[in-house]
Every structure is written in structure tokens, then in C-alpha cells.
Design an enzyme around this catalytic site. Structure first.
Site, PDB file in Angstrom:
ATOM      1  N   GLU A  62      -6.670   4.508   7.932  1.00 37.44           N
ATOM      2  CA  GLU A  62      -6.701   6.444   7.787  1.00 37.44           C
ATOM      3  C   GLU A  62      -7.887   6.738   7.100  1.00 37.44           C
ATOM      4  O   GLU A  62      -8.066   7.335   7.621  1.00 37.44           O
ATOM      5  CB  GLU A  62      -5.378   5.891   6.928  1.00 37.44           C
ATOM      6  CG  GLU A  62      -3.484   5.942   7.679  1.00 37.44           C
ATOM      7  CD  GLU A  62      -2.473   5.313   7.322  1.00 37.44           C
ATOM      8  OE1 GLU A  62      -2.551   5.190   5.833  1.00 37.44           O
ATOM      9  OE2 GLU A  62      -1.911   4.895   7.340  1.00 37.44           O
ATOM     10  N   HIS A  83      -9.247   0.335   5.646  1.00 42.51           N
ATOM     11  CA  HIS A  83      -7.828   1.008   6.152  1.00 42.51           C
ATOM     12  C   HIS A  83      -8.028   2.048   7.306  1.00 42.51           C
ATOM     13  O   HIS A  83      -9.242   2.690   7.204  1.00 42.51           O
ATOM     14  CB  HIS A  83      -7.308   1.593   4.831  1.00 42.51           C
ATOM     15  CG  HIS A  83      -5.254   1.452   5.060  1.00 42.51           C
ATOM     16  ND1 HIS A  83      -5.313   2.399   6.551  1.00 42.51           N
ATOM     17  CD2 HIS A  83      -4.522   1.252   5.012  1.00 42.51           C
ATOM     18  CE1 HIS A  83      -4.084   2.326   6.754  1.00 42.51           C
ATOM     19  NE2 HIS A  83      -3.782   1.385   5.965  1.00 42.51           N
ATOM     20  N   SER A 126       3.315  -2.483  10.479  1.00 39.09           N
ATOM     21  CA  SER A 126       5.578  -2.143  11.046  1.00 39.09           C
ATOM     22  C   SER A 126       5.500  -3.939   9.498  1.00 39.09           C
ATOM     23  O   SER A 126       6.682  -3.686  10.763  1.00 39.09           O
ATOM     24  CB  SER A 126       5.678  -2.038  11.988  1.00 39.09           C
ATOM     25  OG  SER A 126       4.696  -0.544  12.179  1.00 39.09           O
ATOM     26  N   GLU A 157      -5.191  -5.782  11.021  1.00 34.01           N
ATOM     27  CA  GLU A 157      -3.829  -4.425  11.098  1.00 34.01           C
ATOM     28  C   GLU A 157      -4.520  -3.621  12.274  1.00 34.01           C
ATOM     29  O   GLU A 157      -4.894  -2.717  12.517  1.00 34.01           O
ATOM     30  CB  GLU A 157      -4.241  -3.657   9.908  1.00 34.01           C
ATOM     31  CG  GLU A 157      -3.793  -4.071   8.519  1.00 34.01           C
ATOM     32  CD  GLU A 157      -3.292  -2.628   7.458  1.00 34.01           C
ATOM     33  OE1 GLU A 157      -2.199  -2.960   6.889  1.00 34.01           O
ATOM     34  OE2 GLU A 157      -3.709  -1.915   7.136  1.00 34.01           O
ATOM     35  N   ASN A 191       1.285  -1.526  -0.275  1.00 34.42           N
ATOM     36  CA  ASN A 191       0.330   0.036  -0.045  1.00 34.42           C
ATOM     37  C   ASN A 191       0.943   1.241  -0.001  1.00 34.42           C
ATOM     38  O   ASN A 191       2.001   2.017   0.630  1.00 34.42           O
ATOM     39  CB  ASN A 191      -0.653  -0.312   1.175  1.00 34.42           C
ATOM     40  CG  ASN A 191      -1.616   0.934   1.519  1.00 34.42           C
ATOM     41  OD1 ASN A 191      -1.880   1.607   0.730  1.00 34.42           O
ATOM     42  ND2 ASN A 191      -2.361   1.378   2.210  1.00 34.42           N
ATOM     43  N   LYS A 208       0.256   4.429  -0.444  1.00 32.25           N
ATOM     44  CA  LYS A 208      -0.506   5.255   0.388  1.00 32.25           C
ATOM     45  C   LYS A 208      -0.491   7.003  -0.868  1.00 32.25           C
ATOM     46  O   LYS A 208       0.051   6.758  -1.616  1.00 32.25           O
ATOM     47  CB  LYS A 208       0.212   5.968   1.894  1.00 32.25           C
ATOM     48  CG  LYS A 208      -0.181   4.363   2.455  1.00 32.25           C
ATOM     49  CD  LYS A 208       0.027   4.768   3.942  1.00 32.25           C
ATOM     50  CE  LYS A 208       0.308   3.043   4.324  1.00 32.25           C
ATOM     51  NZ  LYS A 208      -0.083   3.996   6.412  1.00 32.25           N
ATOM     52  N   GLY A 218       2.990   1.734  10.719  1.00 32.83           N
ATOM     53  CA  GLY A 218       3.954   3.647  10.629  1.00 32.83           C
ATOM     54  C   GLY A 218       4.668   3.118  12.092  1.00 32.83           C
ATOM     55  O   GLY A 218       5.462   4.397  11.769  1.00 32.83           O
TER      56      GLY A 218
HETATM   57  C1  PEP Z   1      -0.888  -0.367   6.171  1.00 35.94           C
HETATM   58  O1  PEP Z   1      -0.994   1.409   6.236  1.00 35.94           O
HETATM   59  O2  PEP Z   1      -1.856  -0.650   5.521  1.00 35.94           O
HETATM   60  C2  PEP Z   1       0.794  -0.442   6.885  1.00 35.94           C
HETATM   61  C3  PEP Z   1       0.845  -1.220   7.303  1.00 35.94           C
HETATM   62  O3  PEP Z   1       1.656   0.974   7.293  1.00 35.94           O
HETATM   63  P1  PEP Z   1       2.870  -0.332   7.501  1.00 35.94           P
HETATM   64  O4  PEP Z   1       4.013  -1.228   6.930  1.00 35.94           O
HETATM   65  O5  PEP Z   1       4.076   1.549   7.002  1.00 35.94           O
HETATM   66  O6  PEP Z   1       2.653   0.623   8.853  1.00 35.94           O
END
Ligand code: PEP
Length: 251
Positions: free
Chosen positions: A97, A95, A214, A170, A9, A11, A176
Site C-alpha cells: 500500500e 508494504h 488473505s 506479500e 498489521n 493499517k 485483502g
Molecule cells: C497486509 O496488508 O499486510 C495483509 C496481509 O492484508 P490481508 O491479510 O488483509 O490480506
């Protein structure tokens, strides 16, 4: 061995040049390593057209978002049928966000899921608890509610096409941040998600479950040892071709 899914992803990052370079680099590295897994990239929407021209059998194309409505007076939105036109294979829904920054409601998410089912675009539906909910030991309640709401509002489509849905666990606090749940927490949560799906209907046993939050080349192999884990949703590390490829090659 059943195919695992590795999704990147991107973003709201990059520009046209970097997106094309990243796509080309990822595709040629996947070809060199003879990757057998399902690898999906989710570029920003404005780059879907140039990237669609580059994708081959080696990689699938995903959209980060879709409108909850059919075509019409919805300024700024992109419909599922438009994504279908571009041969988009997957779309992210739910997601964190979009739930927590854009404030998308369960009703909006349900509309998006319905439109995607109607257009035969596969859905990666994200679920997960916030840090506060995690600290308050509410993770399972939150996940159960998110799963039940998704299923309740899309029962007919789901029963017909359960394989069009993939869940991604998630934890919001892991996205992040460099934090990841412990292996025992993940094992407990993945068993819980699998049994929650099975309790609703045995036809949901084919639904794949990914982990996101992460993920790096250093922790990917260990994370993938979790029972019932069918792949990874990668954010930050998918923006660097070498890191993303290293993650794919460790699985
Ligand atoms: C995400 O935004 O779906 C995600 C998993 O981000 P990150 O790997 O940067 O934590």
C-alpha cells in the site's frame, strides 16, 4: 522448534477505544494459550503511546511506517529515533500500500531501512508482485530485483545485523482479496527467496521469511506447512481478536 512470527498489521483502522480493547484482548488470550511465538501488533502511529503502556513480554510493538530521514524539517513524519523512544521493536517497510498508493520509491525505502538499522529497530520488509506481474510470470524477476535493491543499499548494516531484517512475501493481488497462492506456488517462491538470499551471502541464512495476503484462521495452518516459511503477516484478520488468536493457536 524455532520461534515463528505472527504479525498483525491494523493499517488505518479503529479508534483509541477499539485499539486498547483489541490489544488487551489479544494479550490476555496469548497468556491463556501460553503462546511461545513472537507476536507483533502494528497499530496506527497515533495509538502507539497508549498501546505501548499495555504491551508486556507477551507481545511486541511495531510501527507501520517511519521517516527516511533523521530528525529535522520533515512535517508530518515520525523518525526512527522517536520510535525508539517509545520502545517500538519492529517497523514495516515496503508494504504494497505504501509502494503503490503512496508511491514510495526504492530510494525512500532504503532510507527508512538505514534509519531503522541505526536505531536498532527490527525491520519487516515487504516484497511482492502485482497481479499484472503475476499473470506475466514475472514474480521471480520482481522479487529478485526487490531483494537485490534492498541488500545493495544496506550491505554494511545487513552484514552486521542480519537478524534485524525479516522479509515478508506479500503478493499484491492476495492482499485483502481472499485470494492466496497455491501451496505449490508458495513452496516454489519460498525456496526461490531463500536461495536468492543464500546466493548473495551465507550470513543471510538467518533472515526469516513471512507470508502475507488473505491469511485467515482457516488457511493459516496449511500455509505454515510451506518449507522456509517462518511466520505470517496478517492484515484484516488481525483486527478481530478471536481471528488473530485463532491464527496464533493454529501454528
Ligand atoms: C497486509 O496488508 O499486510 C495483509 C496481509 O492484508 P490481508 O491479510 O488483509 O490480506
Amino acid at each position: 522448534m524455532p520461534k515463528k512470527i505472527i504479525a498483525g498489521n491494523w493499517k488505518q483502522n479503529g479508534n483509541l477505544k477499539s485499539s486498547v480493547t483489541l490489544t488487551k484482548g489479544t494479550i490476555s488470550a496469548l497468556a491463556r494459550m501460553k503462546c511461545k511465538h513472537e507476536v507483533i501488533i502494528f497499530p496506527p502511529s497515533v495509538y502507539l503511546i497508549p498501546i505501548q503502556k499495555l504491551v508486556s513480554k507477551k507481545i511486541k510493538l511495531g510501527s507501520q511506517n517511519v521517516s527516511a530521514y533523521d530528525d529535522g524539517a520533515f512535517t508530518g513524519e515520525i523518525s526512527a529515533s522517536m520510535l525508539k523512544d517509545l520502545k517500538v521493536n519492529y517497523c514495516l517497510v515496503g508494504h504494497s500500500e505504501r509502494r503503490h498508493i503512496i508511491n514510495e520509491t526504492e530510494r525512500a525505502l532504503s532510507g527508512k531501512v538505514t534509519r531503522l538499522f541505526e536505531n536498532n529497530i527490527r525491520i519487516i520488509y515487504c516484497i511482492g508482485e502485482t497481479l499484472e506481474e503475476y499473470k506475466g510470470r514475472k514474480t521471480k524477476t520482481i522479487l529478485r530485483n526487490q531483494i537485490n535493491s534492498l541488500i545493495k543499499q544496506n550491505k554494511g548494516n545487513l552484514k552486521k545485523h542480519p537478524k534485524n531484517l525479516t522479509l515478508a512475501y506479500e503478493p499484491v493481488w492476495a492482499i485483502g482479496t481472499g485470494l492466496v497462492p497455491s501451496m505449490s506456488e508458495l513452496s516454489d517462491i519460498f525456496s526461490f527467496i531463500r536461495s536468492t538470499l543464500n546466493k548473495v551471502d551465507s550470513c543471510y541464512s538467518s533472515i526469516k521469511i513471512l507470508y502475507g495476503g488473505s491469511v485467515t484462521p482457516d488457511n493459516a495452518a496449511e500455509l505454515m506447512k510451506t518449507n522456509h516459511m517462518d511466520g505470517l503477516l496478517v492484515g484484516g484478520a488481525s483486527l478481530i481478536s478471536k481471528k488473530f488468536i485463532d491464527i496464533c493457536s493454529t501454528i
